[in-house]
Scaffold this motif. Sequence first.
Motif, PDB file in Angstrom:
ATOM      1  N   GLU A 223       4.399  -9.985   4.364  1.00  0.00           N
ATOM      2  CA  GLU A 223       3.645 -10.977   4.266  1.00  0.00           C
ATOM      3  C   GLU A 223       4.568 -12.197   4.751  1.00  0.00           C
TER       4      GLU A 223
ATOM      5  N   ARG B 103      -4.268  -6.352  10.512  1.00  0.00           N
ATOM      6  CA  ARG B 103      -3.782  -5.536   9.706  1.00  0.00           C
ATOM      7  C   ARG B 103      -4.594  -4.213   9.520  1.00  0.00           C
TER       8      ARG B 103
ATOM      9  N   LEU C 137       5.383  -4.107   9.574  1.00  0.00           N
ATOM     10  CA  LEU C 137       4.361  -4.958  10.113  1.00  0.00           C
ATOM     11  C   LEU C 137       4.562  -6.329   9.594  1.00  0.00           C
TER      12      LEU C 137
ATOM     13  N   MET D 143      -3.428  -0.345  10.328  1.00  0.00           N
ATOM     14  CA  MET D 143      -3.512   0.579   9.188  1.00  0.00           C
ATOM     15  C   MET D 143      -4.547   1.935   9.557  1.00  0.00           C
TER      16      MET D 143
ATOM     17  N   THR E 254       6.872  -7.454   0.431  1.00  0.00           N
ATOM     18  CA  THR E 254       6.826  -6.532   1.187  1.00  0.00           C
ATOM     19  C   THR E 254       5.806  -5.443   0.508  1.00  0.00           C
TER      20      THR E 254
ATOM     21  N   VAL F  56       3.826  -3.411   5.085  1.00  0.00           N
ATOM     22  CA  VAL F  56       3.389  -4.748   5.450  1.00  0.00           C
ATOM     23  C   VAL F  56       4.160  -5.837   4.891  1.00  0.00           C
TER      24      VAL F  56
END
Length: 423
Positions: A123, A103, A86, A107, A3, A121
Amino acid sequence: MKTLILGVAAALALSACSTPCDSPGGLCAPISSVASPPEPERTRLPDRPPEPPPEEAQVFAVAMPPGTTGDEGPPPAAGKTVRVGLMLPLRSETLGQAADALRAGFMAAWERDKAGFEVSVIETGDAPDEVLPAYQAALGANDIVVGPLARSAVTALAASPLVTKPTIALNRPEGREDAALPPNMLSIGLSIEDEARQVAEWAAGDYPGGEALILSGGNAWQRRIASAFAAHWQQLGHMAKTLEMSTTNGYLSDAELVALRARLASEPVELLFAALDADQARQLRTALNAPPLGDIPLYGTSSLNPGRTNLLEGGELDGVRLLDLPWQVQRDSSTVMSYPRPEPRDEVRLSADMERLYALGIDAFRVAREIALKPGQPVTLDGVTGQLTIEFGNGPARFRRVEPTAVYRNGVPVPLPAPGTQP
C-alpha cells in the motif's frame, strides 16, 4: 504504508470502484454474497508511521471458474519462488477505487496460475515522495515490482536511478509517450491516445485517401483523443479537420448540431471520428440520421462503450465502429472466460472503466509471469486487454497492445472479424 502478504483462496475482495486513472468511462455482474477472507498479518515498512484502519468498504467477490488453474504453462523451476510486489495507492482519495479494482484483477490472475509465485500487495500513496521510498524498500523483498499506478509517480520513478529490477508500470509517464524508459521498466498502462492512433490506422485502411472530420467536446480527455487521432491520421497522409463542440451538462449544443448538419451537406467528408462519450455520440447520430448524412461512417474509441450495465436503449449507435478491450467486447472468448468477473455483494454498478482496470490487473500479473518464465525472450500474449507484444530483458523494453475492432449492432458493441478471417 503496509505490506500485505496475501494467501488468497477461492474468494478475493474488491472495493466499489468509480474513478479511472487514464481513460474515460463503463461493468458489473450480480453475484451472491460471500464472506470476506480473514485479515492477513500486516507488517510495516521501515520509517513510516502506522496508518489508521481503512473505512469499511463495499465488498466484491470473485470466484474462480472450475478447471482454470495453471493453464498458462509450467511454473518456475522446482524450488524457486518468484516474489512479485504489487504497489498500489489503495488509500488514495482519487485513485483508491481504481487501485482496488486493479488489485482484484491481479489477484484473480495469480489465483489461477499461482504455482511458483508469491505476491505481496504494498500500500502506497499516490505522490512521488511516497511512492519512491516504498519502491526502494520493495526492491529488497521482491524479484519483480508491479506499479506504480499514478502517472506522476511513474514519471518520477522513470527519471530516478532506482529501477534495478524488472518493474511493470501500470500507467504511462507524463510527456512524450515514446520517451525512453529505464531498461528494467515496462509500461503497460491503458492509453486512450494509443486507441485513437489504432482507430486512425483502421479507418485509413477502410478509406484510403479519405478526409476525416474530428469531433470532440471540451473535456481534457476528449481533446487528447482528438489530438492523437488527428496527428496520426495526418502522418498516414490523410486530410483532417477538427471541430470542438460546446456542451451543457454533458450534452452537445443543439444549435451547433444544426450547424454541423449544414456544414456536412456543403462540405462532405468520407468519415467522422468522435472524441465523445456514448451519450454525446448518440445525440450526434440522432442529429445526422437522415440520408445522406446518416450514411457517413462514424469511428471512435472505447469512450463510446459505456459497458453492458449502462448500455443505452435504442439503436441510434448501430453501425458506429469502435475499439475496446477483449474483456468488454469478446466476452465469449476462451481467454476472457477463463477469468472471473467481479460481482457485487450488494446492488452496485461498476463503471466500464473499473472493468477495464480489473482487466488490466489480470494482464499485469500475466505479463509479470511471462517475464519471469521467459527472461530476455520476446513474448506474445493473448491478453484480456488486447493482443500484447512484449520485449523485455534484452535491450530497451518494448510493449504494444492491439485492441479488437467492434461495431454497434442492436444497441450492443460486437466484435468484428480480424482482417483476413471469415466473418
